[in-house]
Design a protein around this motif. Structure first.
Motif, PDB file in Angstrom:
ATOM      1  N   ARG A   3       0.709  -1.504   0.780  1.00  0.00           N
ATOM      2  CA  ARG A   3      -0.167  -0.021  -0.048  1.00  0.00           C
ATOM      3  C   ARG A   3       0.811   1.234   0.153  1.00  0.00           C
ATOM      4  O   ARG A   3       1.430   1.606   0.741  1.00  0.00           O
ATOM      5  CB  ARG A   3      -0.920   0.360   1.424  1.00  0.00           C
ATOM      6  CG  ARG A   3      -1.886  -1.052   1.140  1.00  0.00           C
ATOM      7  CD  ARG A   3      -2.787  -0.559   2.817  1.00  0.00           C
ATOM      8  NE  ARG A   3      -3.686  -0.309   2.730  1.00  0.00           N
ATOM      9  CZ  ARG A   3      -4.797  -0.029   2.051  1.00  0.00           C
ATOM     10  NH1 ARG A   3      -5.461  -1.588   1.211  1.00  0.00           N
ATOM     11  NH2 ARG A   3      -5.843   0.732   1.712  1.00  0.00           N
ATOM     12  N   TYR A   4       0.485   2.317  -1.014  1.00  0.00           N
ATOM     13  CA  TYR A   4       1.349   2.731  -1.140  1.00  0.00           C
ATOM     14  C   TYR A   4       0.596   4.534  -1.174  1.00  0.00           C
ATOM     15  O   TYR A   4      -0.374   4.358  -2.209  1.00  0.00           O
ATOM     16  CB  TYR A   4       1.988   3.503  -2.925  1.00  0.00           C
ATOM     17  CG  TYR A   4       3.160   1.894  -2.499  1.00  0.00           C
ATOM     18  CD1 TYR A   4       4.674   2.247  -2.517  1.00  0.00           C
ATOM     19  CD2 TYR A   4       3.137   1.161  -3.525  1.00  0.00           C
ATOM     20  CE1 TYR A   4       5.028   1.335  -3.138  1.00  0.00           C
ATOM     21  CE2 TYR A   4       3.413   0.150  -3.348  1.00  0.00           C
ATOM     22  CZ  TYR A   4       4.833   0.013  -3.185  1.00  0.00           C
ATOM     23  OH  TYR A   4       5.758  -1.076  -3.641  1.00  0.00           O
ATOM     24  N   VAL A 107       4.952   5.175   2.707  1.00  0.00           N
ATOM     25  CA  VAL A 107       4.319   6.789   2.419  1.00  0.00           C
ATOM     26  C   VAL A 107       5.913   8.087   1.684  1.00  0.00           C
ATOM     27  O   VAL A 107       6.923   7.962   1.917  1.00  0.00           O
ATOM     28  CB  VAL A 107       4.148   7.787   4.040  1.00  0.00           C
ATOM     29  CG1 VAL A 107       3.619   8.994   3.373  1.00  0.00           C
ATOM     30  CG2 VAL A 107       3.313   6.960   4.438  1.00  0.00           C
ATOM     31  N   ILE A 108       5.210   8.039   0.191  1.00  0.00           N
ATOM     32  CA  ILE A 108       6.215   9.182  -0.049  1.00  0.00           C
ATOM     33  C   ILE A 108       5.497  10.724  -0.617  1.00  0.00           C
ATOM     34  O   ILE A 108       4.660  10.487  -1.001  1.00  0.00           O
ATOM     35  CB  ILE A 108       6.133   8.132  -2.039  1.00  0.00           C
ATOM     36  CG1 ILE A 108       6.723   6.749  -1.779  1.00  0.00           C
ATOM     37  CG2 ILE A 108       7.072   9.244  -3.049  1.00  0.00           C
ATOM     38  CD1 ILE A 108       6.638   6.131  -3.307  1.00  0.00           C
ATOM     39  N   PHE A 129       6.120   2.563   8.838  1.00  0.00           N
ATOM     40  CA  PHE A 129       5.548   3.013   7.570  1.00  0.00           C
ATOM     41  C   PHE A 129       7.101   3.591   6.646  1.00  0.00           C
ATOM     42  O   PHE A 129       7.502   3.752   7.377  1.00  0.00           O
ATOM     43  CB  PHE A 129       4.574   3.510   6.916  1.00  0.00           C
ATOM     44  CG  PHE A 129       4.717   5.013   7.334  1.00  0.00           C
ATOM     45  CD1 PHE A 129       5.246   5.918   7.215  1.00  0.00           C
ATOM     46  CD2 PHE A 129       3.687   5.424   8.752  1.00  0.00           C
ATOM     47  CE1 PHE A 129       5.815   6.931   8.208  1.00  0.00           C
ATOM     48  CE2 PHE A 129       4.153   6.612   9.562  1.00  0.00           C
ATOM     49  CZ  PHE A 129       4.554   7.698   9.168  1.00  0.00           C
ATOM     50  N   ARG A 130       7.391   3.225   5.858  1.00  0.00           N
ATOM     51  CA  ARG A 130       8.537   3.655   4.950  1.00  0.00           C
ATOM     52  C   ARG A 130       8.230   5.187   4.502  1.00  0.00           C
ATOM     53  O   ARG A 130       7.593   5.283   3.868  1.00  0.00           O
ATOM     54  CB  ARG A 130       8.880   3.019   3.955  1.00  0.00           C
ATOM     55  CG  ARG A 130      10.104   2.797   3.461  1.00  0.00           C
ATOM     56  CD  ARG A 130      10.609   1.914   2.279  1.00  0.00           C
ATOM     57  NE  ARG A 130      11.609   2.167   1.653  1.00  0.00           N
ATOM     58  CZ  ARG A 130      12.626   1.995   0.530  1.00  0.00           C
ATOM     59  NH1 ARG A 130      11.552   0.047   0.501  1.00  0.00           N
ATOM     60  NH2 ARG A 130      13.416   2.091   0.471  1.00  0.00           N
ATOM     61  N   ASP A 372      10.192  -5.431   4.294  1.00  0.00           N
ATOM     62  CA  ASP A 372      10.166  -5.818   5.566  1.00  0.00           C
ATOM     63  C   ASP A 372       9.451  -4.875   5.715  1.00  0.00           C
ATOM     64  O   ASP A 372      10.469  -3.479   7.132  1.00  0.00           O
ATOM     65  CB  ASP A 372      11.024  -6.031   6.009  1.00  0.00           C
ATOM     66  CG  ASP A 372      11.024  -6.701   7.439  1.00  0.00           C
ATOM     67  OD1 ASP A 372      10.032  -6.786   7.979  1.00  0.00           O
ATOM     68  OD2 ASP A 372      12.128  -6.480   8.490  1.00  0.00           O
ATOM     69  N   SER A 373       8.113  -3.888   6.265  1.00  0.00           N
ATOM     70  CA  SER A 373       7.651  -2.823   6.910  1.00  0.00           C
ATOM     71  C   SER A 373       8.316  -2.540   8.050  1.00  0.00           C
ATOM     72  O   SER A 373       8.252  -1.149   8.540  1.00  0.00           O
ATOM     73  CB  SER A 373       6.303  -2.205   6.280  1.00  0.00           C
ATOM     74  OG  SER A 373       5.980  -3.437   6.835  1.00  0.00           O
ATOM     75  N   ASN A 374       8.700  -3.443   8.993  1.00  0.00           N
ATOM     76  CA  ASN A 374       8.600  -3.471  10.749  1.00  0.00           C
ATOM     77  C   ASN A 374       9.683  -3.166  10.712  1.00  0.00           C
ATOM     78  O   ASN A 374       9.730  -1.932  11.332  1.00  0.00           O
ATOM     79  CB  ASN A 374       8.860  -4.889  11.189  1.00  0.00           C
ATOM     80  CG  ASN A 374       7.280  -5.613  11.396  1.00  0.00           C
ATOM     81  OD1 ASN A 374       6.140  -4.659  11.558  1.00  0.00           O
ATOM     82  ND2 ASN A 374       7.569  -6.685  11.313  1.00  0.00           N
ATOM     83  N   LYS A 375      10.935  -2.764   9.616  1.00  0.00           N
ATOM     84  CA  LYS A 375      11.932  -2.619  10.207  1.00  0.00           C
ATOM     85  C   LYS A 375      11.514  -0.830  10.289  1.00  0.00           C
ATOM     86  O   LYS A 375      12.904   0.196  10.504  1.00  0.00           O
ATOM     87  CB  LYS A 375      13.193  -2.621   9.340  1.00  0.00           C
ATOM     88  CG  LYS A 375      13.157  -2.242   7.343  1.00  0.00           C
ATOM     89  CD  LYS A 375      14.465  -2.422   6.702  1.00  0.00           C
ATOM     90  CE  LYS A 375      14.092  -2.046   5.306  1.00  0.00           C
ATOM     91  NZ  LYS A 375      14.916  -2.786   4.755  1.00  0.00           N
TER      92      LYS A 375
END
Length: 376
Positions: A3-4, A107-108, A129-130, A372-375
């Motif tokens: 999901r972006y 999230v960009i 989230f990244r 690996d969004s947890n990182k």
């Protein structure tokens, strides 16, 4: 299924164009991804944000150096950090609600306001989230620099070096260029573009742009260009400035040149392809599109701050002429149109700066990285 959430802002059109270019490449790369592009300064997202934007644009019309003052005020040190924190705090709660509603993996941000709010969310909450920032200028400014940003995508190596000097890991800062629509590469050649637009095939053709807001003294430019004796084809994009569009339409019958005007249009890149020369304020997306097309540009009236830096970059790389206050715009245009060798040199300079694959490169790095969004 990733999901972006792509966060942008309708302050000018460049931030939105960059966001849309990334969204197109994401959809092409991952048909199953869920992708949402959100204008963080729209009325539908936040009335407060929308009002802040309207007030800023109104003030800019009356205080032309307002952006310069804000740019310098927020440019570093304790005052710059305080300014960033204030904007992030004001926008925190609305951004948090968007995060909760969409539950993004990534999230960009193509504008620093949502980036700052996201940085604060990662600091104060358990949401993970990244966070990706895509810088849409050719210079680095403090307003883009936040902790907890996982990836920065920048236009040129000097910006990468600046972020690394501020403590960001080298493998988190990527030089990709500024995202533009790769459809630029599929545009017809110049003569065919003119045919599609109903323009004279062989007349010298000049495109005048003032960004999505129709800024930049276009009427004054037209007054100057009336002094050029040879008949030109003049194309004007007034953007969302309806008053400007109407004023230019009133000139069509009396101009010595073939004068055409568009408001906000999806044909801007086709108009760029049809032109021999672009006269514009140096917004980063406009400059980047001209680079991709190899289109010579004459730059004028940059908003002090990042637009000046964009103009410096373009002229230093032989892609543009910069008409400074007191110099004649008409004379610069006339000389350039009469000098095919100089036009060709500017075109080569533009192509040397072009990064038409920027959006694709950004998406490739995001989708190829470890899932690996947890990182984050």
């Amino acid at each position: 299924m990733k999901r972006y959430l792509i966060m942008t802002a309708s302050i000018g059109s460049g931030h939105i164009k960059a966001a849309e270019a990334i969204a197109r490449e994401l959809r092409a790369a991952d048909a199953e991804a869920i992708i949402e592009v959100v204008d963080f300064m729209s009325r539908g997202v936040s009335t407060l944000h929308w009002l802040l934007k309207k007030i800023y644009l109104l003030m800019l019309a009356f205080v032309p150096d307002l952006y310069d003052r804000c740019y310098k005020f927020s440019g570093g040190g304790a005052i710059g950090t305080l300014t960033q924190d204030a904007f992030a705090l004001v926008m925190y709660h609305r951004m948090a609600r968007l995060i909760d509603a969409f539950s993004p993996d990534v999230v960009i941000c193509t504008h620093p306001f949502p980036e700052g709010a996201c940085s604060l969310i990662k600091r104060l909450s358990r949401r993970r989230f990244r966070l990706v920032a895509v810088l849409t200028d050719y210079s680095l400014h403090q307003i883009w620099i936040y902790p907890r940003v996982d990836d920065y995508f920048v236009a040129i190596p000097a910006m990468q070096q600046g972020l690394i000097a501020r403590g960001f890991p080298a493998d988190a800062v990527h030089v990709t260029g500024i995202p533009v629509d790769r459809a630029l590469l599929r545009l017809p050649e110049k003569r065919r573009a003119r045919e599609l637009l109903g323009l004279a095939a062989d007349a010298p053709t000049v495109l005048l742009m003032g960004g999505g807001l129709g800024l930049g003294g276009i009427e004054a430019m037209l007054d100057e260009l009336e002094g050029i004796e040879g008949r030109l084809t003049l194309l004007v994009i007034a953007g969302r400035n309806e008053d400007l569009e109407l004023a230019i339409r009133a000139r069509v019958a009396t101009s010595r040149h073939a004068l055409y005007v568009w408001g906000f249009t999806q044909r801007a890149t086709l108009l760029m392809r049809a032109a021999d020369l672009l006269v514009t304020k140096p917004g980063a997306l406009t400059v980047s599109e001209a680079f991709a097309l190899g289109l010579p540009t004459v730059l004028h009236d940059p908003i002090p701050g990042p637009e000046e830096e964009n103009a410096v970059y373009a002229t230093q790389h032989g892609a543009s002429l910069w008409v400074h206050p007191g110099e004649s715009l008409a004379e610069a245009v006339r000389r350039l149109l009469e000098n095919p060798a100089k036009q060709a040199a500017l075109s080569r300079g533009a192509r040397s700066c072009a990064r038409p694959d920027a959006a694709r490169e950004i998406v490739s790095m995001l989708t190829d990285s470890e899932d690996d969004s947890n990182k984050f």
